[in-house]
Design an enzyme around this catalytic site. Sequence first.
Site, PDB file in Angstrom:
ATOM      1  N   LYS A  85       0.846  -1.189   0.000  1.00 38.46           N
ATOM      2  CA  LYS A  85       0.000   0.000   0.000  1.00 38.46           C
ATOM      3  C   LYS A  85       0.880   1.237   0.000  1.00 38.46           C
ATOM      4  O   LYS A  85       1.682   1.443   0.905  1.00 38.46           O
ATOM      5  CB  LYS A  85      -0.897  -0.015   1.231  1.00 38.46           C
ATOM      6  CG  LYS A  85      -1.772   1.230   1.339  1.00 38.46           C
ATOM      7  CD  LYS A  85      -2.796   1.097   2.441  1.00 38.46           C
ATOM      8  CE  LYS A  85      -3.606   2.367   2.548  1.00 38.46           C
ATOM      9  NZ  LYS A  85      -4.630   2.270   3.602  1.00 38.46           N
ATOM     10  N   LYS A 139      -2.215  -1.646  -3.820  1.00 37.07           N
ATOM     11  CA  LYS A 139      -3.083  -0.468  -3.788  1.00 37.07           C
ATOM     12  C   LYS A 139      -2.265   0.795  -3.847  1.00 37.07           C
ATOM     13  O   LYS A 139      -1.280   0.878  -3.121  1.00 37.07           O
ATOM     14  CB  LYS A 139      -3.897  -0.540  -2.490  1.00 37.07           C
ATOM     15  CG  LYS A 139      -4.719   0.673  -2.178  1.00 37.07           C
ATOM     16  CD  LYS A 139      -5.331   0.530  -0.813  1.00 37.07           C
ATOM     17  CE  LYS A 139      -6.107   1.794  -0.534  1.00 37.07           C
ATOM     18  NZ  LYS A 139      -6.507   1.899   0.834  1.00 37.07           N
TER      19      LYS A 139
HETATM   20  C1  PBG Z   1      -7.597   3.307   5.675  1.00 31.83           C
HETATM   21  C2  PBG Z   1      -7.856   3.112   4.229  1.00 31.83           C
HETATM   22  C3  PBG Z   1      -7.673   4.022   3.183  1.00 31.83           C
HETATM   23  C4  PBG Z   1      -8.167   3.399   2.040  1.00 31.83           C
HETATM   24  C5  PBG Z   1      -8.586   2.124   2.415  1.00 31.83           C
HETATM   25  N1  PBG Z   1      -8.375   1.961   3.755  1.00 31.83           N
HETATM   26  C6  PBG Z   1      -7.175   5.429   3.196  1.00 31.83           C
HETATM   27  C7  PBG Z   1      -5.817   5.735   3.633  1.00 31.83           C
HETATM   28  O1  PBG Z   1      -4.982   4.872   3.860  1.00 31.83           O
HETATM   29  O2  PBG Z   1      -5.574   6.939   3.789  1.00 31.83           O
HETATM   30  C8  PBG Z   1      -8.233   4.018   0.672  1.00 31.83           C
HETATM   31  C9  PBG Z   1      -9.359   3.532  -0.178  1.00 31.83           C
HETATM   32  C10 PBG Z   1      -9.699   4.419  -1.323  1.00 31.83           C
HETATM   33  O3  PBG Z   1      -9.079   5.465  -1.572  1.00 31.83           O
HETATM   34  O4  PBG Z   1     -10.646   4.056  -2.030  1.00 31.83           O
HETATM   35  N2  PBG Z   1      -6.287   3.089   6.071  1.00 31.83           N
HETATM   36 ZN    ZN Z   2      -5.875   3.893   8.125  1.00 32.79          ZN
END
Ligand code: PBG
Ligand code: ZN
Length: 322
Positions: A193, A246
Amino acid sequence: MLHRPRRTRKNAIVREMTAETRLSRDMFMYPYFVTHGKDIRRPIAAMPGINHFSVDELLKDAERGLKLGLNKVLLFGVGEEKSDDGHTAHSGSSVVPQAVKALKERFKEDIYVVTDVCVCAYTSHGHCGILEDGYVQNDASVELLSKMALSHAEAGADMVAPSDMMDGRIAGIRDTLDAHGFSNTGIMSYAVKFASAYYGPFREAADSAPQQGDRKSYQMDFRNGREALKEALMDEEEGADIIMVKPALAYLDIISAVRDNTLLPVACYNVSGEYSMVKAAAAQGLVDEQKIVMENMYAFARAGSNIVITYHAMDILENGWL
Ligand code: PBG
Ligand code: ZN
């Protein structure tokens, strides 16, 4: 001329026959934002077509999805009371466990319920763990996340999906689940991520933006590809069942490399910013929504995604784009 690749492009039949990539509705997982209350179906301005749902309305929408073959959902909790220690994240009375219970009670094994495990929507500072002296503390955060995962498993979640990016959280969550008799509850790891501007609309939807600083001390630097494999392999080793990459669109090279280097199923998350950019361009008539969405979906599959988490899933199946 010996080579004429155009022969297998001549008409639709031969193109279908020789297509290298197939998509199936079984590959799609659909995210939902759930909130306390009743009769709530509140549009999210930053994400056209996506809503906040109270549990009663969620059941109706999930039923609509199930009729189309959309039987995997990913739940996010919104609007829970926030605190420094994020304790509502692991309370059984929070909205995510409530939604899990309601979905599993109503649809039993016809639906596969996955929950996002992260505390940023539950902490007053908006970081994905416990903040001390301006730094997100790793091991204390893993403990908190493990409690959160356990509360979802107790509610009946089929799988939990940690999205925090703390080190060792897959092992921590796996141990906690197993110690409490949930050895059959799966883990889909947001293993790779990146710290990304593509999460912008989501943070509005989930009210989870960090109040200070950014997430770069725990999410990955988008310049790093080798490190992505390291993260993926670590999480495989720690007991993850699915490895996720992601965001998706700007990271097809990463999806492809992860697919080549793990034996686990690979998921990609077609995130909020990617979704909202397509919706905005389509609304302005700049691109053809159906065509651009399906081109993106095939690109994810071609890169090696076995599972695609996307806000477009309902549109795709409802409009018969597949
Ligand atoms: C929480 C989380 C996020 C997303 C999924 N879980 C946001 C982040 O990490 O700031 C992003 C999902 C999306 O943008 O559709 N940690
Ligand atoms: Zn988070």
